[in-house]
Design an enzyme around this catalytic site. Structure first.
Site, PDB file in Angstrom:
ATOM      1  N   GLY A  55       0.835  -1.195   0.000  1.00  0.00           N
ATOM      2  CA  GLY A  55       0.000   0.000   0.000  1.00  0.00           C
ATOM      3  C   GLY A  55       0.868   1.241   0.000  1.00  0.00           C
ATOM      4  O   GLY A  55       2.072   1.184   0.271  1.00  0.00           O
ATOM      5  N   CYS A  82       5.464  -5.714   1.746  1.00  0.00           N
ATOM      6  CA  CYS A  82       5.760  -4.279   1.853  1.00  0.00           C
ATOM      7  C   CYS A  82       4.991  -3.644   3.013  1.00  0.00           C
ATOM      8  O   CYS A  82       5.331  -3.869   4.155  1.00  0.00           O
ATOM      9  CB  CYS A  82       5.503  -3.571   0.528  1.00  0.00           C
ATOM     10  SG  CYS A  82       6.670  -4.069  -0.761  1.00  0.00           S
ATOM     11  N   TYR A  83       3.932  -2.890   2.745  1.00  0.00           N
ATOM     12  CA  TYR A  83       3.136  -2.315   3.825  1.00  0.00           C
ATOM     13  C   TYR A  83       2.653  -3.402   4.778  1.00  0.00           C
ATOM     14  O   TYR A  83       2.651  -3.232   5.996  1.00  0.00           O
ATOM     15  CB  TYR A  83       1.944  -1.556   3.238  1.00  0.00           C
ATOM     16  CG  TYR A  83       1.040  -0.903   4.270  1.00  0.00           C
ATOM     17  CD1 TYR A  83       1.245   0.412   4.656  1.00  0.00           C
ATOM     18  CD2 TYR A  83      -0.019  -1.610   4.845  1.00  0.00           C
ATOM     19  CE1 TYR A  83       0.417   1.013   5.603  1.00  0.00           C
ATOM     20  CE2 TYR A  83      -0.838  -1.026   5.784  1.00  0.00           C
ATOM     21  CZ  TYR A  83      -0.621   0.290   6.158  1.00  0.00           C
ATOM     22  OH  TYR A  83      -1.431   0.874   7.099  1.00  0.00           O
ATOM     23  N   HIS A 170       7.737  -7.163  -3.923  1.00  0.00           N
ATOM     24  CA  HIS A 170       6.480  -7.716  -4.446  1.00  0.00           C
ATOM     25  C   HIS A 170       6.760  -8.994  -5.229  1.00  0.00           C
ATOM     26  O   HIS A 170       7.255  -8.942  -6.362  1.00  0.00           O
ATOM     27  CB  HIS A 170       5.790  -6.692  -5.356  1.00  0.00           C
ATOM     28  CG  HIS A 170       5.164  -5.561  -4.619  1.00  0.00           C
ATOM     29  ND1 HIS A 170       3.892  -5.614  -4.104  1.00  0.00           N
ATOM     30  CD2 HIS A 170       5.657  -4.345  -4.289  1.00  0.00           C
ATOM     31  CE1 HIS A 170       3.606  -4.472  -3.492  1.00  0.00           C
ATOM     32  NE2 HIS A 170       4.668  -3.693  -3.589  1.00  0.00           N
ATOM     33  N   GLU A 172       4.551 -10.868  -6.574  1.00  0.00           N
ATOM     34  CA  GLU A 172       3.539 -11.051  -7.615  1.00  0.00           C
ATOM     35  C   GLU A 172       3.884 -10.345  -8.914  1.00  0.00           C
ATOM     36  O   GLU A 172       3.285 -10.628  -9.965  1.00  0.00           O
ATOM     37  CB  GLU A 172       2.170 -10.575  -7.109  1.00  0.00           C
ATOM     38  CG  GLU A 172       2.025  -9.078  -6.898  1.00  0.00           C
ATOM     39  CD  GLU A 172       2.448  -8.600  -5.528  1.00  0.00           C
ATOM     40  OE1 GLU A 172       1.905  -7.574  -5.066  1.00  0.00           O
ATOM     41  OE2 GLU A 172       3.332  -9.229  -4.914  1.00  0.00           O
ATOM     42  N   SER A 224     -28.033 -10.646 -21.987  1.00  0.00           N
ATOM     43  CA  SER A 224     -27.644  -9.615 -22.950  1.00  0.00           C
ATOM     44  C   SER A 224     -26.966 -10.189 -24.184  1.00  0.00           C
ATOM     45  O   SER A 224     -26.873  -9.519 -25.210  1.00  0.00           O
ATOM     46  CB  SER A 224     -26.686  -8.626 -22.282  1.00  0.00           C
ATOM     47  OG  SER A 224     -25.440  -9.239 -22.008  1.00  0.00           O
ATOM     48  N   GLY A 225     -26.463 -11.416 -24.076  1.00  0.00           N
ATOM     49  CA  GLY A 225     -25.667 -11.982 -25.159  1.00  0.00           C
ATOM     50  C   GLY A 225     -24.183 -11.816 -24.922  1.00  0.00           C
ATOM     51  O   GLY A 225     -23.362 -12.378 -25.655  1.00  0.00           O
ATOM     52  N   GLY A 226     -23.807 -11.050 -23.889  1.00  0.00           N
ATOM     53  CA  GLY A 226     -22.409 -10.942 -23.497  1.00  0.00           C
ATOM     54  C   GLY A 226     -21.976 -12.185 -22.750  1.00  0.00           C
ATOM     55  O   GLY A 226     -22.802 -12.979 -22.282  1.00  0.00           O
ATOM     56  N   ASP A 228     -20.618 -12.639 -19.777  1.00  0.00           N
ATOM     57  CA  ASP A 228     -20.924 -12.742 -18.355  1.00  0.00           C
ATOM     58  C   ASP A 228     -22.353 -13.226 -18.109  1.00  0.00           C
ATOM     59  O   ASP A 228     -22.586 -14.159 -17.332  1.00  0.00           O
ATOM     60  CB  ASP A 228     -20.697 -11.394 -17.660  1.00  0.00           C
ATOM     61  CG  ASP A 228     -19.264 -10.912 -17.763  1.00  0.00           C
ATOM     62  OD1 ASP A 228     -18.379 -11.761 -17.949  1.00  0.00           O
ATOM     63  OD2 ASP A 228     -19.026  -9.693 -17.670  1.00  0.00           O
ATOM     64  N   SER A 229     -23.311 -12.594 -18.768  1.00  0.00           N
ATOM     65  CA  SER A 229     -24.705 -13.017 -18.562  1.00  0.00           C
ATOM     66  C   SER A 229     -24.951 -14.392 -19.166  1.00  0.00           C
ATOM     67  O   SER A 229     -25.725 -15.192 -18.629  1.00  0.00           O
ATOM     68  CB  SER A 229     -25.675 -11.990 -19.156  1.00  0.00           C
ATOM     69  OG  SER A 229     -25.608 -11.961 -20.565  1.00  0.00           O
ATOM     70  N   LYS A 366     -12.427 -12.141 -15.787  1.00  0.00           N
ATOM     71  CA  LYS A 366     -13.020 -12.299 -17.120  1.00  0.00           C
ATOM     72  C   LYS A 366     -12.488 -13.519 -17.855  1.00  0.00           C
ATOM     73  O   LYS A 366     -13.261 -14.270 -18.466  1.00  0.00           O
ATOM     74  CB  LYS A 366     -12.767 -11.040 -17.949  1.00  0.00           C
ATOM     75  CG  LYS A 366     -13.274 -11.104 -19.375  1.00  0.00           C
ATOM     76  CD  LYS A 366     -14.801 -11.093 -19.439  1.00  0.00           C
ATOM     77  CE  LYS A 366     -15.321  -9.682 -19.274  1.00  0.00           C
ATOM     78  NZ  LYS A 366     -16.781  -9.605 -19.513  1.00  0.00           N
TER      79      LYS A 366
END
Length: 510
Positions: A55, A82-83, A170, A172, A224-226, A228-229, A366
């Protein structure tokens, strides 16, 4: 079945998303929590370890993050980065000082403890990514130094008896040479099973959904056709079968032949879908409106009215939404609790309709959603579709929205996407589309003078959609798109290519 998990407390590190993904790629389910989370909120038999993120602040800043120090008493391994390292050592009464210079760079370090658990199997000389402005001056009681360098005596520390570990760098970040190996060692210390994958997620999620929804209640979901949905719909269907009703609202602001395309994609799945053509309602409500914000609000209001009307007819108790993990952790404020972004999906409906929210993809990124979609049999062209804005083509038509202008944009956009797919560039871009500009220009068609519309091609590449770079499409591809659009779309006589990044521009035009 419930997966073991690592709890990440986010103190504002820009690398929290990356850390979460690194752990998942290693087979560990990692979930992000706000820094002021209470002990009882993360406890459970599935909790195997805690990571305190980095952070920008300092632990001695009076405005630093709230933190329940009782979390340090939980009997699981804890890693501070770190933090987070300074936070652990502060509660062990170590001295922490500010530095004369900040260190944001790749730097060499040396592993000095052959018995280190974090660095087991890792060669002594390493390069790590430092990002800090304060440092540890004294070693807390019970800790040993496991790594150092010329400028920092405490690059890494361990208290093996308490399973407490600290890193001043870090792991990562890709610049850290053996970052994944370090994280994997921490997961071994946590005795994680490392069985987090798409197949296990699907199996577990179906059971979770069954328990949440019950044996008799029904669910309605806005399709919606996307991706995710679509994936949410397939998971819910696996859990409740015919007790799921999907509602597809055609706003008239969709891509060319969108409803037909979605119907064909879902035909093999025997989903119960209400196909609602509300294009006249949207066009009527948008008549004469040119202000971008007013257009967005109008489209959102009409969509909620239409969806609410159709959803109420199903008498469903649960409302399904395609919320994904970035929507959640982008809303984890350093002083607040987890909130889904207000514009996400059909925001506001659960309160209006007295429905309980069910979010099958809430824990997924995603690309993980896409992998689940493929595993469930969703066609590849649906899985890899670019994002499409909630207000649809309404935000790609600056100025007045008319049926004629929508038609022009649909045709031009279809040509651009077709050429991107044929050339292999579709999967190399994060989002691509055409915008119809409120500009008319003089042109020549055959031997005749024309005075017609201008459109702009836009293609961007991004990791998180918070920032974006324009894609350097080949000139030959742009030329082919331009020639096809001006020759095949009567009403457009000029094509330009948008080479503006975000910032200063936004991705969409309105």
């Amino acid at each position: 079945m419930r997966h073991e998990r690592i709890a990440i407390l986010d103190f504002g590190s820009p690398y929290t998303h990356i850390l979460t993904r690194r752990l998942r790629d290693l087979g560990a389910l990692a979930l992000v929590y706000p820094p002021d989370v209470k002990q009882e909120e993360i406890l459970g038999i599935d909790l195997k370890g805690i990571i305190l993120s980095g952070g920008a602040g300092t632990v001695y800043d009076p405005n630093s993050h709230c933190f329940d120090k009782c979390l340090l008493d939980i009997k699981v391994p804890i890693l501070g980065i770190c933090y987070g390292m300074q936070l652990i050592t502060k509660h062990s009464n170590a001295k922490i000082s500010g530095e004369t210079k900040h260190e944001y760079r790749k730097t060499p370090c040396q592993i000095v403890d052959a018995d280190s658990l974090l660095f087991r199997g890792i060669k002594a000389e390493q390069s790590v990514w430092m990002s800090h402005g304060t440092h540890l001056d004294t070693l807390p009681e019970g800790y040993t130094v496991s790594a150092k360098n010329a400028e920092c005596a405490f690059v890494a520390i361990e208290n093996q008896s308490q399973s407490r570990f600290g890193l001043q760098f870090h792991p990562e970040v890709a610049h850290t040479q053996e970052g994944n190996a370090i994280l994997q060692n921490f997961l071994q210390i946590c005795q994680m099973s490392l069985d987090w994958n798409v197949a296990s997620f699907i199996e577990e999620k179906i059971e979770v959904l069954k328990n949440q929804i019950g044996q008799k209640e029904t669910v309605v979901l806005g399709l919606s056709g996307g991706v995710d949905s679509s994936v949410s719909a397939l998971l819910l269907q696996k859990a409740v079968g015919k007790r799921l009703t999907c509602v597809y609202v055609d706003t008239g602001l969709m891509r060319k032949d969108e409803m037909r395309h979605v119907q064909q994609a879902f035909a093999p799945f025997d989903l119960s879908v209400k196909w609602v053509d509300a294009s006249n309602e949207f066009l009527g409500g948008l008549a004469g409106i040119t202000d971008p914000e007013q257009k967005r609000k109008t489209i959102g209001r009409i969509f909620i009215e239409v969806f609410e009307r159709e959803a109420k007819a199903t008498k469903a108790k649960f409302l399904g939404q395609g919320t994904i993990y970035p929507d959640v952790i982008e809303s984890v404020g350093i002083t607040g609790s987890v909130l889904v972004k207000s514009h996400h999906n059909v925001g506001g409906l659960p309160e209006r309709m007295n429905m309980e929210l069910v979010e099958p993809l809430r824990e997924l990124f995603k690309d993980e959603v896409r992998r689940v979609g493929l595993a469930l049999g969703l066609p590849e062209d649906m899985v890899w579709r670019h994002p499409f804005p909630g207000p649809g083509l309404g935000v790609r038509i600056p100025g007045a929205i008319t049926k004629e202008r929508i038609g022009l944009l649909q045709e031009a956009d279809a040509i651009f996407i077709e050429e991107l797919k044929n050339s292999g560039w579709y999967k190399l871009t994060s989002q691509a589309f055409v915008a119809l500009l409120p500009v008319q220009t003089v042109g020549i068609s055959g031997d005749e003078r024309t005075y017609e519309n201008m459109c702009a091609l836009r293609a961007i590449q991004t990791e998180d959609f918070m920032t974006a770079d324009w894609v350097h499409l080949p000139h030959e591809l742009l030329e082919r798109c331009s020639q096809r659009i001006v020759s095949e779309v009567k009403g457009i006589n000029r094509v330009v290519f948008d080479i503006t990044s975000k910032p200063p521009a936004t991705i969409e035009y309105e």
